[in-house]
Design a protein around this motif. Structure first.
Motif, PDB file in Angstrom:
ATOM      1  N   VAL A   6      -5.147  -9.793  -6.955  1.00  0.00           N
ATOM      2  CA  VAL A   6      -6.070 -10.295  -5.932  1.00  0.00           C
ATOM      3  C   VAL A   6      -5.301 -11.054  -4.850  1.00  0.00           C
ATOM      4  O   VAL A   6      -5.583 -10.901  -3.650  1.00  0.00           O
ATOM      5  N   ILE A   7      -4.312 -11.840  -5.253  1.00  0.00           N
ATOM      6  CA  ILE A   7      -3.509 -12.576  -4.265  1.00  0.00           C
ATOM      7  C   ILE A   7      -2.748 -11.610  -3.363  1.00  0.00           C
ATOM      8  O   ILE A   7      -2.735 -11.761  -2.129  1.00  0.00           O
ATOM      9  N   ILE A   8      -2.125 -10.594  -3.955  1.00  0.00           N
ATOM     10  CA  ILE A   8      -1.416  -9.591  -3.156  1.00  0.00           C
ATOM     11  C   ILE A   8      -2.392  -8.863  -2.238  1.00  0.00           C
ATOM     12  O   ILE A   8      -2.095  -8.610  -1.059  1.00  0.00           O
ATOM     13  N   HIS A   9      -3.565  -8.550  -2.742  1.00  0.00           N
ATOM     14  CA  HIS A   9      -4.581  -7.834  -1.950  1.00  0.00           C
ATOM     15  C   HIS A   9      -5.013  -8.659  -0.741  1.00  0.00           C
ATOM     16  O   HIS A   9      -5.119  -8.123   0.370  1.00  0.00           O
ATOM     17  N   VAL A  10      -5.251  -9.946  -0.925  1.00  0.00           N
ATOM     18  CA  VAL A  10      -5.691 -10.797   0.190  1.00  0.00           C
ATOM     19  C   VAL A  10      -4.576 -10.969   1.215  1.00  0.00           C
ATOM     20  O   VAL A  10      -4.817 -10.907   2.425  1.00  0.00           O
ATOM     21  N   LYS A  54       4.615   1.636  11.785  1.00  0.00           N
ATOM     22  CA  LYS A  54       5.112   1.808  10.419  1.00  0.00           C
ATOM     23  C   LYS A  54       4.589   0.705   9.504  1.00  0.00           C
ATOM     24  O   LYS A  54       4.210   0.965   8.357  1.00  0.00           O
ATOM     25  N   LEU A  55       4.566  -0.540  10.006  1.00  0.00           N
ATOM     26  CA  LEU A  55       4.044  -1.643   9.208  1.00  0.00           C
ATOM     27  C   LEU A  55       2.560  -1.452   8.903  1.00  0.00           C
ATOM     28  O   LEU A  55       2.096  -1.775   7.804  1.00  0.00           O
ATOM     29  N   THR A  56       1.819  -0.926   9.864  1.00  0.00           N
ATOM     30  CA  THR A  56       0.398  -0.656   9.650  1.00  0.00           C
ATOM     31  C   THR A  56       0.209   0.410   8.568  1.00  0.00           C
ATOM     32  O   THR A  56      -0.639   0.269   7.689  1.00  0.00           O
ATOM     33  N   THR A  57       1.013   1.453   8.626  1.00  0.00           N
ATOM     34  CA  THR A  57       0.904   2.533   7.644  1.00  0.00           C
ATOM     35  C   THR A  57       1.222   2.037   6.241  1.00  0.00           C
ATOM     36  O   THR A  57       0.465   2.286   5.295  1.00  0.00           O
ATOM     37  N   TYR A  58       2.326   1.312   6.110  1.00  0.00           N
ATOM     38  CA  TYR A  58       2.724   0.837   4.782  1.00  0.00           C
ATOM     39  C   TYR A  58       1.749  -0.197   4.228  1.00  0.00           C
ATOM     40  O   TYR A  58       1.425  -0.187   3.042  1.00  0.00           O
ATOM     41  N   SER A  59       1.267  -1.089   5.080  1.00  0.00           N
ATOM     42  CA  SER A  59       0.323  -2.094   4.586  1.00  0.00           C
ATOM     43  C   SER A  59      -1.028  -1.465   4.239  1.00  0.00           C
ATOM     44  O   SER A  59      -1.695  -1.918   3.305  1.00  0.00           O
ATOM     45  N   ALA A  60      -1.416  -0.414   4.946  1.00  0.00           N
ATOM     46  CA  ALA A  60      -2.657   0.281   4.595  1.00  0.00           C
ATOM     47  C   ALA A  60      -2.521   0.983   3.254  1.00  0.00           C
ATOM     48  O   ALA A  60      -3.466   0.987   2.445  1.00  0.00           O
ATOM     49  N   ILE A  61      -1.346   1.547   2.979  1.00  0.00           N
ATOM     50  CA  ILE A  61      -1.120   2.200   1.687  1.00  0.00           C
ATOM     51  C   ILE A  61      -1.163   1.174   0.558  1.00  0.00           C
ATOM     52  O   ILE A  61      -1.806   1.395  -0.477  1.00  0.00           O
ATOM     53  N   PHE A  63      -2.693  -1.701   0.651  1.00  0.00           N
ATOM     54  CA  PHE A  63      -4.075  -2.172   0.564  1.00  0.00           C
ATOM     55  C   PHE A  63      -4.929  -1.229  -0.270  1.00  0.00           C
ATOM     56  O   PHE A  63      -5.702  -1.657  -1.126  1.00  0.00           O
ATOM     57  N   MET A  64      -4.780   0.075  -0.040  1.00  0.00           N
ATOM     58  CA  MET A  64      -5.563   1.050  -0.806  1.00  0.00           C
ATOM     59  C   MET A  64      -5.156   1.077  -2.272  1.00  0.00           C
ATOM     60  O   MET A  64      -6.018   1.183  -3.160  1.00  0.00           O
ATOM     61  N   LEU A  65      -3.854   0.957  -2.543  1.00  0.00           N
ATOM     62  CA  LEU A  65      -3.401   0.954  -3.931  1.00  0.00           C
ATOM     63  C   LEU A  65      -3.872  -0.287  -4.679  1.00  0.00           C
ATOM     64  O   LEU A  65      -4.266  -0.198  -5.849  1.00  0.00           O
ATOM     65  N   THR A  66      -3.848  -1.452  -4.022  1.00  0.00           N
ATOM     66  CA  THR A  66      -4.349  -2.654  -4.695  1.00  0.00           C
ATOM     67  C   THR A  66      -5.858  -2.585  -4.882  1.00  0.00           C
ATOM     68  O   THR A  66      -6.377  -3.096  -5.872  1.00  0.00           O
ATOM     69  N   ILE A  72      -9.815  -0.443 -11.165  1.00  0.00           N
ATOM     70  CA  ILE A  72      -9.526   0.012 -12.529  1.00  0.00           C
ATOM     71  C   ILE A  72      -9.439  -1.162 -13.490  1.00  0.00           C
ATOM     72  O   ILE A  72     -10.012  -1.134 -14.586  1.00  0.00           O
ATOM     73  N   LEU A  73      -8.732  -2.230 -13.099  1.00  0.00           N
ATOM     74  CA  LEU A  73      -8.577  -3.384 -13.990  1.00  0.00           C
ATOM     75  C   LEU A  73      -9.906  -4.078 -14.265  1.00  0.00           C
ATOM     76  O   LEU A  73     -10.179  -4.481 -15.392  1.00  0.00           O
TER      77      LEU A  73
END
Length: 99
Positions: A6-10, A54-61, A63-66, A72-73
């Motif tokens: 949750v911390i990483i997600h925020v 590039k930063l937008t793309t990586y942070s969006a990925i 964000f979706m993974l978290t 799931i958790l």
């Protein structure tokens, strides 16, 4: 594990908002304010992606993974969450009152 995710997600969410707001729009020049395209093509020039893109793309990925990881958790930790799981009353049929 959930608290860390949750911390990483925020943090990623706030970073994504900041990076998107820092980007320049496609028609951000003076000609774009009056409806002209200036030197841009119909959909804007597609050159090499800069650092913000590039930063937008990586942070969006991330964000979706978290988001998927949190889903799931929390579904595994919660157990049985059904709409009818809170009803402990047995179903009984009542007969209508006679008039």
């Amino acid at each position: 594990m959930v608290i860390l995710l949750v911390i990483i997600h925020v943090v990623v969410c706030l970073f994504l908002i900041g990076v998107v707001l820092l980007q320049q729009g496609k028609s951000a020049d003076l000609a774009g304010a009056f409806g002209g395209q200036g030197s841009q093509t119909a959909f804007g020039p597609r050159g090499a992606a800069n650092l913000l893109t590039k930063l937008t793309t990586y942070s969006a990925i991330v964000f979706m993974l978290t988001s998927i990881g949190l889903t799931i958790l929390l579904s595994r930790a919660g157990g049985d969450h059904s709409v009818l799981s809170g009803t402990a009353h047995p179903t009984h049929q009542t007969t209508p009152a006679k008039k």
